[in-house]
Write an enzyme that holds these catalytic residues in place. Sequence first.
Site, PDB file in Angstrom:
ATOM      1  CG  ASP A 242      -2.239   0.725   0.925  1.00 24.77           C
ATOM      2  OD1 ASP A 242      -2.251   1.585   0.032  1.00 24.77           O
ATOM      3  OD2 ASP A 242      -3.250   0.451   1.605  1.00 24.77           O
TER       4      ASP A 242
ATOM      5  CD  GLU B 187     -19.734   6.572   3.823  1.00 23.20           C
ATOM      6  OE1 GLU B 187     -19.663   5.777   4.779  1.00 23.20           O
ATOM      7  OE2 GLU B 187     -20.645   6.514   2.973  1.00 23.20           O
TER       8      GLU B 187
END
Length: 874
Positions: free
Chosen positions: A268, A615
């Site tokens: 990542d 979100e």
Amino acid sequence: MRFHPGAKRRIVAATLATLATSSHAQAQPQSPAQQRAAKLVSQMTLEEKAAQIQHRAPAIARLGIPGFNYWNEGLHGVARAGEATVFPQVIGMAASWNPQLIQEVADTTATEFRAKYLSKRRPDGSIAGGPGLTVWSPNVNIFRDPRWGRGQETWGEDPVLTARMGAAFIRGLQGSNPEFPKTVAAVKHFAVHSGPEPDRHQFDVHPSARDVVDTYLPAFHTAVTEAKAQAVMCAYNKVDGIPACANEHYLKDILRTQWKFDGHVVSDCAAIADIHMANKHGYVKTPEEAAAISIKAGTDLFCSSGNKDTADPAITVNAVKQGLVAEALLDQAVRRLMEARVRLGLLDEPGQGPFAAIAAKDFDTPAHRALSTRAARESMVLLKNDGLLPLKKAPGRILVVGPNANSVDSLVGNYNGTPSQPITVFAGIKARFAQSKVSFVEGTGWVGPPLENIPDSAFCLDAACTQPGIKAEEFKGTRLAGTPSALRSDPNARVAWGTPTREERAASTRWTGYLRPADSGAHSFRYSGESGYRIWVDDKLVADVWDIAWPTSDTDIELKAGQVYKIRVEAMQKGARGDHRLQWSQPGSSDALALKAAQDADVVVFVAGLTARFEGEAMSVKAPGFAGGDRTTLDLPAPQQKLLESLHASGKPVVLVLMNGSAMSVNWADKHLPAIVEAWYPGGEGGQAVAELLAGDFSPAGRLPVTFYKSAEQLPPFADYSMKNRTYRYFGGEPLYPFGYGLSYTSFAYGKPTLGKAAVKAGDGVELSVDVRNSGKLDGDEVVQLYVSRTAEGAPIRALKAFQRVHLKAGESRKVSFKLDAQALSVVDAKGTRVVPAGTATLWIGGGQPGGVKQAAGVSAKIAVSGTKVLKAY
């Protein structure tokens, strides 16, 4: 270097297993891609190899290797590459419970990746600002807690649903031939990862052995061993004290040795830097140690995301020269990456191979947008209906209200492309109910007054307003320091970077000039985006949110129409979303306007919920109910709830349409409103699907992929990764809407199930079938769900084991058959051992879960299991 207890033993065992595996692999004939990759790597220098493990891999002209950027996003369509077909957000597609549809969506997405690649490919094979063919999707993390901001990217809370939908998506992206994949899918984030977002670079997860085997790993196992994903992304957080991208137990013991994964592992972004940075994991002391430990664990590709230390190939070169990692392991990493590029045809001229028929124009086509609309229809979940829906007769006047009613943001979610012809809910209703008078009033914003872009006509360069525009000073870095790098006159305080470059992500701008409003009254200001800003009006500070993206305490200021005011705006750019502009709320754009309009309406459609600006991934948003991209409450934001209750009090029938990426605790609405629709983030054409559902053009058949709890108070602490009292499998309370739930405009009846065997030995499977009949008056889909309950210590209350979505005409019956293997009758004990225990297995086959006030139609059956048997974990 520190080791988690038992790590040394595992490393020794894994090393022996790896040696054995490598010896076996060398004895096997290599594929043409492997041979070509090995030859290329053998001709590279150490410095060239070190550069090739960066996600921005440079060209090696003498070997005919073009530059390549591995970072491409495709969760629900080609993302961050301009116009493309935008399918419903993943959590919405999960609600379709239709793997066949998902494979078709992913195949279409892969076609668009190929088309975009062709349109951006330079003669030397490099890409000019466009996507490559390595797709960092799907996300098969378990959505264990609805407060996680990235849950919208997942396939929900259940391992079986996630595994089946994720596998279908991978098959669609890659195609059927592993030697010639359409794209390469990178399944993420391996392996135990689901927030909290603000802590992900420091967080240490200690999952139980049972939860690892029974919840967190099954979908990854299916993705790798069954769907044959050719890439895996390791996560940010630590697992049992070891950073995920340096975790030999997961990357080597499990992924490589047990599961025989032979693709490449990508970190990542910035995860390698996290390993050594003192304010992150601080697991080792230097960048060289971080690079070395990651390569040794099996991470092949570093996504660096602007971290100059680990992004510098010299760090890897130093690690090899310092003896921290063998050059042979670096060779292995580069070979895996070259194999992927060879198989994709990235080292060959275009127009060859099995996908030669795809053209540069084959994206965002009418057929692709039609598929997106179909996916949106199948994702819609009808949560409540007291008979108001469908609107059998077109109402004379329809009022559409709410912050998501006319919002493109609420269509697309995060990790999205740009829809070329977006259809908002308001637009969809207006088109579908052309004979009705359809009006729109925003009424409220998401967490405050409704905001709109300030028009260019409101800005002046001088106090007399003789010249339009506003003065802009642009600076390198985020602190408005030094001499401006650019000085210009802009028409407005805005930027439109699209996807900003690395340099633009560390920039700041100051605008100064004058503002002339058109209306008198209280105004509030906001600069849209996800980084800090400050706003002054006549030298009064009206917004100071330099470290917070969404204001919680902006000051209203009274302005008079036609009067000229000084204005100054200071803003920084740090994130990847670069389209920002100055906004305001104006007098009259409030609840009162919506309530007045409701007096003349026959039906009110209130389109509420969230957007991916609240979100999402590691965001700096701080507003009531939100923190860092995660949620602190599951309730509808207070301004929306207040207006909703006021509209209901008007006496008009109100349909609540929710657009969001996570569960909502709409308890009041469930008690008082006649109809509630969950539309998720439904994609570019989602507004059309919502309108068609309201009209009854199709019978809704979406089913919830997550539990809708009554309150976040029903859940354990967010950072607790134990599955105890989480998800429908272990939750002991009463939900608002259960996992698997969804209403229809028709009804279904189930016959008595037929079992191949009523009694089996542990380790045996069983076949069963049931007749399902559409007992209503409308054609529709039913999602037939099969749950198994076993009585054993730590076993789930029940667990989904199989499902089928079937279409039945009114009055039609069909036999639906399932095959349950031994694993479907098993449980996982506290040590992580999968066992089929003796005793009774209780089965439920129906349109949802058994029990509770919202039980769907269905039937039960029992199977007697004799003896016990230990099975493989997955």
